[in-house]
Design a protein around this motif. Sequence first.
Motif, PDB file in Angstrom:
ATOM      1  N   CYS A  26      -8.782   6.143   4.567  1.00 34.93           N
ATOM      2  CA  CYS A  26     -10.370   6.367   4.800  1.00 34.93           C
ATOM      3  C   CYS A  26     -10.789   5.166   3.745  1.00 34.93           C
ATOM      4  O   CYS A  26     -11.951   4.967   4.307  1.00 34.93           O
ATOM      5  CB  CYS A  26     -10.370   7.721   3.811  1.00 34.93           C
ATOM      6  SG  CYS A  26     -12.064   8.257   3.222  1.00 34.93           S
ATOM      7  N   LEU A  27     -10.254   4.883   2.911  1.00 33.19           N
ATOM      8  CA  LEU A  27     -10.719   3.645   1.875  1.00 33.19           C
ATOM      9  C   LEU A  27     -11.060   2.248   2.655  1.00 33.19           C
ATOM     10  O   LEU A  27     -12.047   1.724   2.913  1.00 33.19           O
ATOM     11  CB  LEU A  27      -9.966   3.480   0.747  1.00 33.19           C
ATOM     12  CG  LEU A  27     -10.162   4.587  -0.305  1.00 33.19           C
ATOM     13  CD1 LEU A  27      -9.213   4.514  -1.544  1.00 33.19           C
ATOM     14  CD2 LEU A  27     -11.475   4.726  -0.880  1.00 33.19           C
ATOM     15  N   ARG A  28     -10.021   2.113   3.677  1.00 30.34           N
ATOM     16  CA  ARG A  28      -9.865   0.704   4.386  1.00 30.34           C
ATOM     17  C   ARG A  28     -11.133   1.126   5.560  1.00 30.34           C
ATOM     18  O   ARG A  28     -11.810  -0.076   5.763  1.00 30.34           O
ATOM     19  CB  ARG A  28      -8.572   0.760   5.054  1.00 30.34           C
ATOM     20  CG  ARG A  28      -8.429  -0.508   5.713  1.00 30.34           C
ATOM     21  CD  ARG A  28      -8.374  -1.841   4.921  1.00 30.34           C
ATOM     22  NE  ARG A  28      -8.700  -2.970   5.589  1.00 30.34           N
ATOM     23  CZ  ARG A  28      -9.473  -3.782   5.209  1.00 30.34           C
ATOM     24  NH1 ARG A  28     -10.507  -3.690   4.169  1.00 30.34           N
ATOM     25  NH2 ARG A  28      -9.470  -4.824   6.076  1.00 30.34           N
ATOM     26  N   PRO A  54     -11.178  -3.417   0.255  1.00 24.25           N
ATOM     27  CA  PRO A  54     -10.392  -4.545   0.452  1.00 24.25           C
ATOM     28  C   PRO A  54      -9.035  -4.329   0.388  1.00 24.25           C
ATOM     29  O   PRO A  54      -8.772  -3.485  -0.688  1.00 24.25           O
ATOM     30  CB  PRO A  54     -10.913  -5.657  -0.522  1.00 24.25           C
ATOM     31  CG  PRO A  54     -12.366  -5.346  -0.922  1.00 24.25           C
ATOM     32  CD  PRO A  54     -12.301  -3.934  -0.692  1.00 24.25           C
ATOM     33  N   ILE A  55      -8.089  -5.252   0.949  1.00 24.06           N
ATOM     34  CA  ILE A  55      -6.611  -4.823   1.077  1.00 24.06           C
ATOM     35  C   ILE A  55      -5.987  -4.758  -0.712  1.00 24.06           C
ATOM     36  O   ILE A  55      -5.386  -3.956  -1.179  1.00 24.06           O
ATOM     37  CB  ILE A  55      -5.915  -5.693   1.859  1.00 24.06           C
ATOM     38  CG1 ILE A  55      -6.053  -5.226   3.203  1.00 24.06           C
ATOM     39  CG2 ILE A  55      -4.337  -5.560   1.418  1.00 24.06           C
ATOM     40  CD1 ILE A  55      -5.516  -3.784   3.613  1.00 24.06           C
ATOM     41  N   ALA A  56      -6.549  -5.890  -1.247  1.00 25.02           N
ATOM     42  CA  ALA A  56      -6.212  -5.981  -2.726  1.00 25.02           C
ATOM     43  C   ALA A  56      -6.540  -5.064  -3.607  1.00 25.02           C
ATOM     44  O   ALA A  56      -5.723  -4.365  -4.456  1.00 25.02           O
ATOM     45  CB  ALA A  56      -6.823  -7.386  -3.206  1.00 25.02           C
ATOM     46  N   ARG A  57      -7.772  -4.488  -3.323  1.00 29.59           N
ATOM     47  CA  ARG A  57      -8.246  -3.404  -4.317  1.00 29.59           C
ATOM     48  C   ARG A  57      -7.562  -2.013  -3.714  1.00 29.59           C
ATOM     49  O   ARG A  57      -7.061  -1.235  -4.551  1.00 29.59           O
ATOM     50  CB  ARG A  57      -9.714  -3.231  -3.995  1.00 29.59           C
ATOM     51  CG  ARG A  57     -10.241  -2.070  -5.095  1.00 29.59           C
ATOM     52  CD  ARG A  57     -10.386  -2.764  -6.196  1.00 29.59           C
ATOM     53  NE  ARG A  57     -11.075  -1.967  -7.311  1.00 29.59           N
ATOM     54  CZ  ARG A  57     -10.715  -1.737  -8.455  1.00 29.59           C
ATOM     55  NH1 ARG A  57      -9.743  -1.857  -8.898  1.00 29.59           N
ATOM     56  NH2 ARG A  57     -11.774  -0.926  -9.406  1.00 29.59           N
ATOM     57  N   LEU A  58      -7.179  -2.092  -2.584  1.00 30.57           N
ATOM     58  CA  LEU A  58      -6.155  -0.688  -1.962  1.00 30.57           C
ATOM     59  C   LEU A  58      -4.862  -0.720  -2.753  1.00 30.57           C
ATOM     60  O   LEU A  58      -4.232   0.178  -2.887  1.00 30.57           O
ATOM     61  CB  LEU A  58      -6.187  -0.824  -0.494  1.00 30.57           C
ATOM     62  CG  LEU A  58      -7.331  -0.172   0.316  1.00 30.57           C
ATOM     63  CD1 LEU A  58      -7.207  -0.780   1.764  1.00 30.57           C
ATOM     64  CD2 LEU A  58      -7.441   1.202   0.272  1.00 30.57           C
ATOM     65  N   LEU A  99       0.818  -1.127   0.117  1.00 34.45           N
ATOM     66  CA  LEU A  99       0.049   0.121  -0.009  1.00 34.45           C
ATOM     67  C   LEU A  99       0.867   1.359  -0.027  1.00 34.45           C
ATOM     68  O   LEU A  99       0.269   2.387  -0.409  1.00 34.45           O
ATOM     69  CB  LEU A  99      -0.834  -0.119   1.273  1.00 34.45           C
ATOM     70  CG  LEU A  99      -1.870  -1.115   1.315  1.00 34.45           C
ATOM     71  CD1 LEU A  99      -2.779  -1.102   2.514  1.00 34.45           C
ATOM     72  CD2 LEU A  99      -2.574  -1.281   0.155  1.00 34.45           C
ATOM     73  N   LEU A 100       2.108   1.199   0.571  1.00 33.44           N
ATOM     74  CA  LEU A 100       3.219   2.258   0.624  1.00 33.44           C
ATOM     75  C   LEU A 100       4.366   1.780  -0.311  1.00 33.44           C
ATOM     76  O   LEU A 100       4.682   0.552  -0.281  1.00 33.44           O
ATOM     77  CB  LEU A 100       3.328   2.510   2.009  1.00 33.44           C
ATOM     78  CG  LEU A 100       2.199   3.056   2.802  1.00 33.44           C
ATOM     79  CD1 LEU A 100       2.774   3.293   4.362  1.00 33.44           C
ATOM     80  CD2 LEU A 100       1.911   4.313   2.569  1.00 33.44           C
TER      81      LEU A 100
END
Length: 135
Positions: free
Chosen positions: A56-58, A63-67, A29-30
């Motif tokens: 915000c999205l989480r 979902p983590i995969a989409r993030l 994610l980062l």
Amino acid sequence: MKDFYTPGEIAERFDLTLDTLRYYEKAGLLRRVDRAPSGHRRYRTDDVELLHLIRCLRDTDMPIARLRDFAELVRAGDQTIPERLDVLQEHKNRLDARIAELIDRQGAIEHKIDYYLGVLSDRAAETAHTLKDGD
């Protein structure tokens, strides 16, 4: 605004544990986190801005995969803005549907609360009437 932030500053700012922050890094994610000359991890201002959006999205159940996909689009540059917009609009539509569902559920719960309050009120009135007649 500072150029770099420590993991502790980031964790406090976003109310995260250091473990969650490391998880976000490992999950992609980062981007790869910079290191200070001392070897300590440090985050750039744009990492902080992305992390704010990620939280915000989480927090709204993306979902983590989409993030991860979204974060990769951000890192790929401005040419991905149309794709990012699609991701955010799709997420907003799911969130709108979930909010509508929750509002519906809240109405059902409020109805049941009102019913139970009415039952208790009726019982209290009956008890008061019985005590009054028994005097």
